[in-house]
Write a protein that holds these residues in place. Structure first.
Motif, PDB file in Angstrom:
ATOM      1  N   LEU A 115       0.827  -1.203   0.000  1.00 12.43           N
ATOM      2  CA  LEU A 115       0.000   0.000   0.000  1.00 12.43           C
ATOM      3  C   LEU A 115       0.861   1.252   0.000  1.00 12.43           C
ATOM      4  O   LEU A 115       0.614   2.183  -0.789  1.00 12.43           O
ATOM      5  N   ALA A 116       1.866   1.280   0.840  1.00 11.30           N
ATOM      6  CA  ALA A 116       2.729   2.466   0.927  1.00 11.30           C
ATOM      7  C   ALA A 116       3.435   2.742  -0.400  1.00 11.30           C
ATOM      8  O   ALA A 116       3.688   3.903  -0.744  1.00 11.30           O
ATOM      9  N   ARG A 117       3.730   1.683  -1.162  1.00 12.09           N
ATOM     10  CA  ARG A 117       4.394   1.872  -2.460  1.00 12.09           C
ATOM     11  C   ARG A 117       3.471   2.480  -3.516  1.00 12.09           C
ATOM     12  O   ARG A 117       3.944   2.906  -4.575  1.00 12.09           O
ATOM     13  N   GLN A 118       2.183   2.531  -3.240  1.00  9.23           N
ATOM     14  CA  GLN A 118       1.229   3.061  -4.218  1.00  9.23           C
ATOM     15  C   GLN A 118       0.908   4.542  -3.994  1.00  9.23           C
ATOM     16  O   GLN A 118      -0.071   5.062  -4.537  1.00  9.23           O
ATOM     17  N   ALA A 119       1.733   5.229  -3.230  1.00  7.88           N
ATOM     18  CA  ALA A 119       1.450   6.631  -2.878  1.00  7.88           C
ATOM     19  C   ALA A 119       1.262   7.513  -4.108  1.00  7.88           C
ATOM     20  O   ALA A 119       0.398   8.403  -4.116  1.00  7.88           O
ATOM     21  N   GLU A 120       2.027   7.260  -5.168  1.00  7.68           N
ATOM     22  CA  GLU A 120       1.911   8.103  -6.365  1.00  7.68           C
ATOM     23  C   GLU A 120       0.561   7.909  -7.051  1.00  7.68           C
ATOM     24  O   GLU A 120      -0.043   8.873  -7.533  1.00  7.68           O
ATOM     25  N   TRP A 121       0.077   6.662  -7.110  1.00  4.28           N
ATOM     26  CA  TRP A 121      -1.245   6.425  -7.699  1.00  4.28           C
ATOM     27  C   TRP A 121      -2.336   7.115  -6.882  1.00  4.28           C
ATOM     28  O   TRP A 121      -3.349   7.573  -7.426  1.00  4.28           O
ATOM     29  N   LYS A 129      -2.006   9.851  -4.997  1.00  8.95           N
ATOM     30  CA  LYS A 129      -1.831  11.296  -4.795  1.00  8.95           C
ATOM     31  C   LYS A 129      -2.973  12.129  -5.390  1.00  8.95           C
ATOM     32  O   LYS A 129      -3.515  13.024  -4.708  1.00  8.95           O
ATOM     33  N   PRO A 130      -3.403  11.892  -6.652  1.00  5.74           N
ATOM     34  CA  PRO A 130      -4.502  12.727  -7.186  1.00  5.74           C
ATOM     35  C   PRO A 130      -5.793  12.597  -6.378  1.00  5.74           C
ATOM     36  O   PRO A 130      -6.530  13.571  -6.204  1.00  5.74           O
ATOM     37  N   TYR A 131      -6.072  11.399  -5.865  1.00  4.84           N
ATOM     38  CA  TYR A 131      -7.276  11.195  -5.065  1.00  4.84           C
ATOM     39  C   TYR A 131      -7.129  11.866  -3.701  1.00  4.84           C
ATOM     40  O   TYR A 131      -8.092  12.422  -3.167  1.00  4.84           O
ATOM     41  N   GLY A 132      -5.932  11.829  -3.129  1.00  4.58           N
ATOM     42  CA  GLY A 132      -5.690  12.473  -1.850  1.00  4.58           C
ATOM     43  C   GLY A 132      -5.806  13.978  -1.947  1.00  4.58           C
ATOM     44  O   GLY A 132      -6.348  14.634  -1.043  1.00  4.58           O
ATOM     45  N   GLN A 133      -5.323  14.545  -3.047  1.00  7.15           N
ATOM     46  CA  GLN A 133      -5.403  15.996  -3.221  1.00  7.15           C
ATOM     47  C   GLN A 133      -6.843  16.466  -3.310  1.00  7.15           C
ATOM     48  O   GLN A 133      -7.169  17.602  -2.948  1.00  7.15           O
ATOM     49  N   ALA A 134      -7.716  15.577  -3.763  1.00  6.17           N
ATOM     50  CA  ALA A 134      -9.141  15.912  -3.872  1.00  6.17           C
ATOM     51  C   ALA A 134      -9.942  15.446  -2.672  1.00  6.17           C
ATOM     52  O   ALA A 134     -11.170  15.590  -2.650  1.00  6.17           O
ATOM     53  N   GLU A 174      -3.721   9.963   6.247  1.00  7.45           N
ATOM     54  CA  GLU A 174      -2.540  10.845   6.246  1.00  7.45           C
ATOM     55  C   GLU A 174      -2.167  11.290   4.840  1.00  7.45           C
ATOM     56  O   GLU A 174      -1.457  12.291   4.671  1.00  7.45           O
ATOM     57  N   GLN A 175      -2.661  10.592   3.827  1.00  8.67           N
ATOM     58  CA  GLN A 175      -2.420  10.999   2.431  1.00  8.67           C
ATOM     59  C   GLN A 175      -3.482  11.979   1.929  1.00  8.67           C
ATOM     60  O   GLN A 175      -3.482  12.357   0.755  1.00  8.67           O
ATOM     61  N   GLY A 176      -4.397  12.381   2.804  1.00 10.73           N
ATOM     62  CA  GLY A 176      -5.418  13.356   2.444  1.00 10.73           C
ATOM     63  C   GLY A 176      -6.752  12.750   2.051  1.00 10.73           C
ATOM     64  O   GLY A 176      -7.680  13.480   1.675  1.00 10.73           O
ATOM     65  N   LEU A 177      -6.886  11.428   2.146  1.00  9.71           N
ATOM     66  CA  LEU A 177      -8.114  10.760   1.750  1.00  9.71           C
ATOM     67  C   LEU A 177      -9.150  10.781   2.886  1.00  9.71           C
ATOM     68  O   LEU A 177      -8.794  10.819   4.062  1.00  9.71           O
ATOM     69  N   ASP A 178     -10.404  10.764   2.506  1.00  7.54           N
ATOM     70  CA  ASP A 178     -11.526  10.724   3.444  1.00  7.54           C
ATOM     71  C   ASP A 178     -11.885   9.251   3.627  1.00  7.54           C
ATOM     72  O   ASP A 178     -12.518   8.642   2.759  1.00  7.54           O
ATOM     73  N   VAL A 179     -11.499   8.660   4.758  1.00  6.60           N
ATOM     74  CA  VAL A 179     -11.474   7.207   4.897  1.00  6.60           C
ATOM     75  C   VAL A 179     -12.647   6.674   5.710  1.00  6.60           C
ATOM     76  O   VAL A 179     -12.895   7.106   6.843  1.00  6.60           O
ATOM     77  N   HIS A 180     -13.325   5.697   5.122  1.00 10.36           N
ATOM     78  CA  HIS A 180     -14.347   4.895   5.790  1.00 10.36           C
ATOM     79  C   HIS A 180     -13.712   3.542   6.075  1.00 10.36           C
ATOM     80  O   HIS A 180     -13.464   2.755   5.166  1.00 10.36           O
ATOM     81  N   SER A 181     -13.417   3.277   7.332  1.00 14.27           N
ATOM     82  CA  SER A 181     -12.715   2.067   7.761  1.00 14.27           C
ATOM     83  C   SER A 181     -13.720   1.109   8.370  1.00 14.27           C
ATOM     84  O   SER A 181     -14.368   1.425   9.370  1.00 14.27           O
ATOM     85  N   VAL A 182     -13.866  -0.077   7.757  1.00 18.70           N
ATOM     86  CA  VAL A 182     -14.868  -1.034   8.244  1.00 18.70           C
ATOM     87  C   VAL A 182     -14.190  -2.324   8.690  1.00 18.70           C
ATOM     88  O   VAL A 182     -13.177  -2.743   8.138  1.00 18.70           O
ATOM     89  N   ASP A 183     -14.785  -2.937   9.704  1.00 17.55           N
ATOM     90  CA  ASP A 183     -14.285  -4.216  10.208  1.00 17.55           C
ATOM     91  C   ASP A 183     -15.397  -4.881  11.017  1.00 17.55           C
ATOM     92  O   ASP A 183     -16.307  -4.200  11.503  1.00 17.55           O
ATOM     93  N   PRO A 219     -17.057   5.556 -11.146  1.00 15.95           N
ATOM     94  CA  PRO A 219     -16.331   5.517 -12.419  1.00 15.95           C
ATOM     95  C   PRO A 219     -15.000   6.262 -12.296  1.00 15.95           C
ATOM     96  O   PRO A 219     -14.939   7.357 -11.741  1.00 15.95           O
ATOM     97  N   GLY A 220     -13.935   5.624 -12.787  1.00 18.06           N
ATOM     98  CA  GLY A 220     -12.601   6.204 -12.655  1.00 18.06           C
ATOM     99  C   GLY A 220     -11.945   5.921 -11.325  1.00 18.06           C
ATOM    100  O   GLY A 220     -10.816   6.348 -11.078  1.00 18.06           O
ATOM    101  N   GLY A 221     -12.635   5.179 -10.447  1.00 17.91           N
ATOM    102  CA  GLY A 221     -12.102   4.883  -9.117  1.00 17.91           C
ATOM    103  C   GLY A 221     -10.981   3.864  -9.151  1.00 17.91           C
ATOM    104  O   GLY A 221     -10.849   3.068 -10.100  1.00 17.91           O
ATOM    105  N   LEU A 222     -10.171   3.868  -8.096  1.00 19.46           N
ATOM    106  CA  LEU A 222      -8.971   3.042  -8.005  1.00 19.46           C
ATOM    107  C   LEU A 222      -9.177   1.923  -7.000  1.00 19.46           C
ATOM    108  O   LEU A 222      -9.673   2.141  -5.898  1.00 19.46           O
ATOM    109  N   LEU A 223      -8.766   0.711  -7.406  1.00 20.70           N
ATOM    110  CA  LEU A 223      -8.822  -0.462  -6.524  1.00 20.70           C
ATOM    111  C   LEU A 223      -7.413  -0.935  -6.229  1.00 20.70           C
ATOM    112  O   LEU A 223      -6.600  -1.120  -7.153  1.00 20.70           O
ATOM    113  N   LEU A 224      -7.115  -1.133  -4.944  1.00 22.84           N
ATOM    114  CA  LEU A 224      -5.825  -1.671  -4.510  1.00 22.84           C
ATOM    115  C   LEU A 224      -6.080  -2.925  -3.693  1.00 22.84           C
ATOM    116  O   LEU A 224      -6.769  -2.883  -2.674  1.00 22.84           O
TER     117      LEU A 224
END
Length: 206
Positions: free
Chosen positions: A24-30, A32-37, A57-66, A132-137
């Protein structure tokens, strides 16, 4: 299932550590555009919060489920210590009503506890919930992990292959799909030589 995970997480330390998953940490560049928004992000089966907190911490609005209330409470404490906000929710991924076209990013790290039929259902819900246009990791273990025995499920049918992921996310743009072996050190639960498979894919914009 939630009782099983409550027992695993009921300990003073963090079962998988407090640092983000290395893939996950290696995907910071992918990301970044989502975090900026401030992109809306779902962290699936996020446990004690290490990955959701890093995403925030990358600027994303996170919904964490468990499913584990014990893990969610530990995630709340860790987020508070790291001075980030998470939306924490206890859910059963099999019965949860996944929202439609809601998330800009969906992250699933070692979410291989469901048998194949329920996994297929979850993958279909992931497709539905991404905008649409969303990213899956995704990162998981591949079948050789059973031989290595350093973490993950013992049922080989729960593990990922490249063909399985190609079929599940047919029509997505595959930015990365790689199987490899590496040494990992993520708390006491994931440690040692591991057979991994990584996926970065984007849902079509239209």
């Amino acid at each position: 299932m939630s009782q099983f995970w409550d027992e695993r997480y009921r300990r003073d330390d963090y079962l998988f550590g407090t640092e983000p998953n290395a893939f996950l940490a290696r995907q910071a560049e992918w990301l970044k555009p989502y975090g900026q928004a401030g992109g809306r992000t779902l962290a699936i089966a996020d446990g004690e919060g290490r990955n959701g907190i890093w995403l925030a911490e990358q600027g994303l609005d996170v919904h964490s489920v468990d499913s584990s209330v014990v893990a969610l409470e530990k995630a709340r404490k860790l987020a508070e210590a790291r001075d980030v906000m998470l939306e924490l929710e206890q859910v059963d991924l099999v019965t949860w009503l996944w929202p439609e076209a809601t998330y800009d990013v969906i992250v699933g790290i070692f979410i291989q506890f469901l048998p194949p039929d329920q996994r297929s259902q979850m993958f279909s819900q992931i497709r539905k919930s991404l905008r649409p246009g969303g990213l899956l990791l995704l990162e998981g273990y591949s079948p050789r992990q059973v031989e290595l025995g350093t973490g993950g499920p013992s049922a080989v049918e729960n593990l990922y292959t490249e063909d399985l992921l190609h079929e599940a996310f047919n029509g997505f743009e595959f930015l990365k799909l790689e199987s490899y072996e590496a040494n990992i050190a993520e708390g006491t639960a994931h440690k040692g030589p591991s057979a991994l498979i990584d996926l970065v894919a984007r849902k079509p914009a239209a």
